[in-house]
Design a protein around this motif. Structure first.
Motif, short mmCIF file in Angstrom:
data_model
loop_
_atom_site.label_atom_id
_atom_site.label_comp_id
_atom_site.label_asym_id
_atom_site.label_seq_id
_atom_site.Cartn_x
_atom_site.Cartn_y
_atom_site.Cartn_z
N GLU A 207 31.42 42.93 35.01
CA GLU A 207 31.38 44.43 34.44
C GLU A 207 32.88 45.05 34.45
O GLU A 207 33.16 45.84 33.70
N TRP A 208 33.43 44.48 35.53
CA TRP A 208 34.91 45.03 35.87
C TRP A 208 35.72 43.91 35.82
O TRP A 208 35.62 42.94 36.62
N ILE A 209 36.77 44.06 34.91
CA ILE A 209 37.79 42.83 34.75
C ILE A 209 38.49 42.41 35.89
O ILE A 209 38.92 41.46 36.45
N ASN A 210 38.71 43.31 37.08
CA ASN A 210 39.46 43.22 38.30
C ASN A 210 38.37 42.84 39.13
O ASN A 210 38.92 42.44 40.44
N LEU A 211 37.35 42.90 39.16
CA LEU A 211 36.16 42.14 40.09
C LEU A 211 35.13 41.44 39.40
O LEU A 211 33.94 41.91 39.36
N SER A 212 35.57 40.36 38.71
CA SER A 212 34.86 39.74 37.79
C SER A 212 33.58 39.07 38.51
O SER A 212 32.62 38.64 37.62
N ASN A 213 33.67 38.97 39.83
CA ASN A 213 32.47 38.41 40.44
C ASN A 213 31.47 39.30 40.85
O ASN A 213 30.53 39.17 41.34
#
Length: 366
Positions: A323-329
């Motif tokens: 959902e968030w590119i900087n929090l891909s996990n």
């Protein structure tokens, strides 16, 4: 020194202005330019000075080297033959324009204040049809500076830290150009460690008569390590009083803010209080010292309980994998906010400013 820029295709600039075309990348020897400007383009519609041409800064930053201090920034946005749609953040990702629109043929002159602490004034553009017709950057000694001392729930994000947000990042959005927000809050700090690291000293070096100091701690005062822990009945109050006394020595106004709540719900749907005696201590200190109090704990409790456990995920830093590119996990954070949450909490702080009539701040609010 006042900086003036005229944006558009290469050619003559209006007298007193520096021409900036789309391909002018930031260069320290020049002292200005675009960063991330691969999609920046320049267009000329007509020969009108300043408004007849512009740059389209898709997902780009425009940076100008300036001395540290406060600035009054004036940006002209418009297009003779098309509507525009611009979102703009300034230094430290402070939001000043959100989905701002003009209609065809309209030119808007938007002013806002910016606090510079690293020698660079930065404008970060978003939106589906952003425009830059002209820009003026003027140093100012007249603006009120609203200083923030706090922790990660208040702080500005690191560059590229989207979607993380503290409410201090969003507070500028609620003020006109007469007020500049200087957010000194930083993650992981308590009322004690913020002082021992010299961060209050840095605020005091810049503070002047008529400024404000908003103080929100508590999250990390609960930590057990010696560097941060304070006792709510004794040392927590002692350290908070240091902020109050410091502001008063500069004839500035201290404002205490209770800790915003974490996202922990009981089976009954009511929010669980994880701060407890720390909230009591701030309220008592405000009463004892005659200091204005924004009870952000109570305001956030009402908001979170109204939204409920599921909807509050849109406030906090929650996201599914991808959902968030900087929090891909993926992420499930019940303490920190995403940008929507930072804006909602900043709105509660702005509400508190109006309720308390913290003169003259309300007259400079949007």
């Amino acid at each position: 020194m006042t900086f003036r820029f005229d944006f558009g295709p290469e050619g003559a600039a209006k007298e007193g202005y520096t021409k900036v075309s789309a391909d002018e990348a930031y260069d320290s020897s020049r002292g200005y330019g675009f960063v991330g400007g691969e999609q920046v383009t320049a267009v000329r519609r007509n020969d009108e000075p300043l408004t007849g041409d512009f740059c389209i800064p898709f997902d780009a930053k425009f940076i100008v080297d300036v001395p540290n201090g406060n600035y009054l920034v004036t940006l002209v946005i418009g297009d003779a033959i098309a509507p525009t749609h611009t979102t703009l953040k300034t230094n430290r990702e402070h939001l000043v324009l959100r989905d701002f629109k003009t209609v065809t043929g309209q030119y808007a002159r938007k002013q806002f204040g910016v606090n510079v602490r690293d020698g660079k004034l930065k404008l970060s553009f978003g939106g589906i049809a952003p425009r830059m017709n002209s820009l003026e950057i003027a140093p100012s000694q007249q603006q009120i500076t609203l200083f923030l001392a706090g922790d990660s729930t208040v702080t500005d994000p690191d560059e590229g830290g989207f979607p993380f947000s503290g409410w201090g990042q969003m507070l500028s959005y609620f003020f006109r150009h007469d007020v500049v927000v200087a957010n000194h809050a930083i993650g992981g700090r308590s009322s004690k460690s913020f002082i021992t690291e010299g961060r209050l000293d840095a605020i005091m070096e810049a503070m002047k008569e008529g400024d404000f100091l908003f103080i929100q701690f508590g999250h990390n005062d609960q930590k057990s390590d010696e560097e941060r822990f304070t006792d709510p009945a004794t040392t927590y109050k002692d350290y908070l009083k240091k902020y109050i006394d410091a502001a008063r020595t500069k004839n500035a106004t201290p404002v205490l803010v209770t800790s915003v709540h974490r996202r922990y719900f009981g089976d009954d749907g009511k929010l669980q209080d994880t701060h407890k005696d720390y909230l009591v201590a701030v309220r008592q200190l405000a009463a004892d010292e005659g200091v204005a109090l924004i009870d952000l704990a109570e305001k956030s409790r009402r908001l979170f309980e109204e939204l409920g456990p599921e909807a509050t995920k849109s406030i906090f830093l929650w996201g599914a994998p991808g959902e968030w590119i900087n929090l891909s996990n993926g992420v499930q954070d019940n303490t920190h906010f995403q940008e929507n949450g930072g804006l909602r909490i900043a709105e509660l702080v702005a509400e508190g400013i109006r309720e308390l009539n913290l003169s003259p701040l309300p007259i400079f609010m949007k």
